[in-house]
Design an enzyme around this catalytic site. Structure first.
Site, PDB file in Angstrom:
ATOM      1  N   GLY A  48       0.774  -1.246   0.000  1.00 56.74           N
ATOM      2  CA  GLY A  48       0.000   0.000   0.000  1.00 56.74           C
ATOM      3  C   GLY A  48       0.800   1.288   0.000  1.00 56.74           C
ATOM      4  CD  GLU A 102       1.243   0.553   7.036  1.00 56.23           C
ATOM      5  OE1 GLU A 102       1.407   0.419   5.811  1.00 56.23           O
ATOM      6  OE2 GLU A 102       1.072  -0.409   7.812  1.00 56.23           O
ATOM      7  CG  ASP A 106      -8.540   0.505   9.871  1.00 56.40           C
ATOM      8  OD1 ASP A 106      -9.295   1.426  10.198  1.00 56.40           O
ATOM      9  OD2 ASP A 106      -8.968  -0.597   9.494  1.00 56.40           O
ATOM     10  CE  LYS A 134     -10.000   4.051   7.126  1.00 54.37           C
ATOM     11  NZ  LYS A 134     -10.504   2.715   6.754  1.00 54.37           N
ATOM     12  CG  PHE A 155     -12.551   0.306   2.301  1.00 53.36           C
ATOM     13  CD1 PHE A 155     -11.614  -0.375   3.071  1.00 53.36           C
ATOM     14  CD2 PHE A 155     -12.516   0.162   0.924  1.00 53.36           C
ATOM     15  CE1 PHE A 155     -10.660  -1.183   2.477  1.00 53.36           C
ATOM     16  CE2 PHE A 155     -11.561  -0.643   0.318  1.00 53.36           C
ATOM     17  CZ  PHE A 155     -10.631  -1.323   1.093  1.00 53.36           C
ATOM     18  CG  ASP A 162      -5.608  -3.469  -2.069  1.00 54.90           C
ATOM     19  OD1 ASP A 162      -5.263  -3.017  -0.967  1.00 54.90           O
ATOM     20  OD2 ASP A 162      -5.974  -4.652  -2.236  1.00 54.90           O
ATOM     21  NE  ARG A 171      -1.855  11.086 -12.767  1.00 56.97           N
ATOM     22  CZ  ARG A 171      -0.613  11.539 -12.825  1.00 56.97           C
ATOM     23  NH1 ARG A 171      -0.137  12.315 -11.874  1.00 56.97           N
ATOM     24  NH2 ARG A 171       0.164  11.230 -13.841  1.00 56.97           N
TER      25      ARG A 171
HETATM   26  P1  5GP Z   1      -4.633  -2.007  10.819  1.00 57.68           P
HETATM   27  O1  5GP Z   1      -3.788  -3.164  11.236  1.00 57.68           O
HETATM   28  O2  5GP Z   1      -4.114  -0.678  11.326  1.00 57.68           O
HETATM   29  O3  5GP Z   1      -6.074  -2.210  11.177  1.00 57.68           O
HETATM   30  O4  5GP Z   1      -4.671  -1.982   9.249  1.00 57.68           O
HETATM   31  C1  5GP Z   1      -3.633  -1.503   8.542  1.00 57.68           C
HETATM   32  C2  5GP Z   1      -3.672  -1.994   7.109  1.00 57.68           C
HETATM   33  O5  5GP Z   1      -5.009  -2.286   6.663  1.00 57.68           O
HETATM   34  C3  5GP Z   1      -3.173  -0.897   6.235  1.00 57.68           C
HETATM   35  O6  5GP Z   1      -1.777  -0.953   6.086  1.00 57.68           O
HETATM   36  C4  5GP Z   1      -3.922  -1.127   4.951  1.00 57.68           C
HETATM   37  O7  5GP Z   1      -3.196  -1.999   4.138  1.00 57.68           O
HETATM   38  C5  5GP Z   1      -5.234  -1.760   5.379  1.00 57.68           C
HETATM   39  N1  5GP Z   1      -6.335  -0.766   5.439  1.00 57.68           N
HETATM   40  C6  5GP Z   1      -6.882  -0.189   6.519  1.00 57.68           C
HETATM   41  N2  5GP Z   1      -7.873   0.672   6.213  1.00 57.68           N
HETATM   42  C7  5GP Z   1      -7.948   0.660   4.854  1.00 57.68           C
HETATM   43  C8  5GP Z   1      -8.769   1.379   3.901  1.00 57.68           C
HETATM   44  O8  5GP Z   1      -9.633   2.213   4.206  1.00 57.68           O
HETATM   45  N3  5GP Z   1      -8.534   1.091   2.595  1.00 57.68           N
HETATM   46  C9  5GP Z   1      -7.589   0.197   2.190  1.00 57.68           C
HETATM   47  N4  5GP Z   1      -7.456  -0.002   0.882  1.00 57.68           N
HETATM   48  N5  5GP Z   1      -6.801  -0.487   3.052  1.00 57.68           N
HETATM   49  C10 5GP Z   1      -6.969  -0.253   4.375  1.00 57.68           C
HETATM   50 MG    MG Z   2      -0.357  -0.939   4.819  1.00 58.69          MG
END
Ligand code: 5GP
Ligand code: MG
Length: 180
Positions: A48, A102, A106, A134, A155, A162, A171
Site C-alpha cells: 500500500g 505506512e 486503521d 483513522k 474505506f 487497494d 492518483r
Molecule cells: P490495521 O492493522 O491498522 O487495522 O490496518 C492496517 C492496514 O489495513 C493498512 O496498512 C492497509 O493496508 C489496510 N487498510 C486499513 N484501512 C484501509 C482502507 O480504508 N482502505 C484500504 N485499501 N486499506 C486499508
Molecule cells: Mg499498509
C-alpha cells in the site's frame, strides 16, 4: 466529483493528488528537520505505501537508506484481525534509526506487530510515518510521529491503496459510496 467502479463497489473522489502531495511535502519537511544527520533507514510497508513512499522519498534531502517489508491484514473491505509478515527485515537495522513508512493506520494492529518484530533487530530508534490515519478506529496505544492526513472511518482506495487488489494505480484517493 469523479466516481470509479471496482467490482461491485462505487467510490467517489475524497482527496485529490494535489491535496495529498501538499501534506506529503509537509511531512517530508518535518522528517528533514528531525532526521538529517541520523543516517536513517526508511522501511516502507508494501504494497500500500509504494506510491506514498515514492513521493515522500523525492522530498527527503539527506543521506539515508530505503528498504521494504511486506505485511498483510486485510481481505476485502474489513480487517481479518490477523497480521502476517510476508517479507522479512534484514540485519542492517541494528543500531540504526528507522522510519517506518505506512499507507494507513486503521486499528493499529499491523503497526504494533511490525514494531514488535523490529525490536528484535535492535534499532537505535523507530519513528512512524503514515500517509493516512483513522483516529476513530485506533484500538491500541500508538505514538505516530508523522501523519500526512487524518481521515474519517470510511474505506478508501487509490494512491497505492487497494480494494481486493484493484485501485492502487489512481492518483487521487476515493472513498466508498454507501450502498443504497
Ligand atoms: P490495521 O492493522 O491498522 O487495522 O490496518 C492496517 C492496514 O489495513 C493498512 O496498512 C492497509 O493496508 C489496510 N487498510 C486499513 N484501512 C484501509 C482502507 O480504508 N482502505 C484500504 N485499501 N486499506 C486499508
Ligand atoms: Mg499498509
Amino acid at each position: 466529483m469523479k466516481t470509479i467502479q471496482i467490482q461491485d463497489k462505487t467510490f467517489a473522489t475524497f482527496l485529490t493528488e494535489n491535496e495529498i502531495l501538499k501534506e506529503v511535502k509537509r511531512v517530508a519537511s518535518e522528517i528533514n528537520r528531525d532526521m538529517a544527520g541520523k543516517d536513517p533507514v526508511f522501511l516502507c510497508v508494501l504494497n500500500g505505501s509504494f506510491m506514498f513512499a515514492s513521493d515522500l522519498m523525492k522530498e527527503i534531502d539527506f543521506p539515508c537508506n530505503l528498504s521494504f517489508v511486506k505485511l498483510a491484514s486485510y481481505e476485502g473491505v474489513s480487517s481479518t484481525g490477523t497480521v502476517k509478515q510476508l517479507i522479512g527485515i534484514n540485519g542492517y537495522i541494528k543500531g540504526r534509526a528507522v522510519v517506518v513508512v505506512e499507507d494507513i493506520v486503521d486499528t493499529g494492529h499491523t503497526m504494533v506487530n511490525l514494531l514488535e518484530t523490529l525490536k528484535a533487530y535492535e534499532p537505535s530508534e523507530v519513528r512512524i510515518c503514515t500517509l493516512l490515519c483513522k483516529p476513530e478506529k485506533l484500538q491500541v496505544k500508538l505514538d505516530i510521529d508523522y501523519v500526512a492526513l487524518n481521515i474519517p472511518n470510511d474505506f478508501i482506495v487509490g494512491y497505492g491503496l487497494d480494494c481486493d487488489g484493484y485501485g492502487r494505480n489512481y492518483r487521487d484517493i476515493y472513498k466508498i459510496v454507501e450502498n443504497k
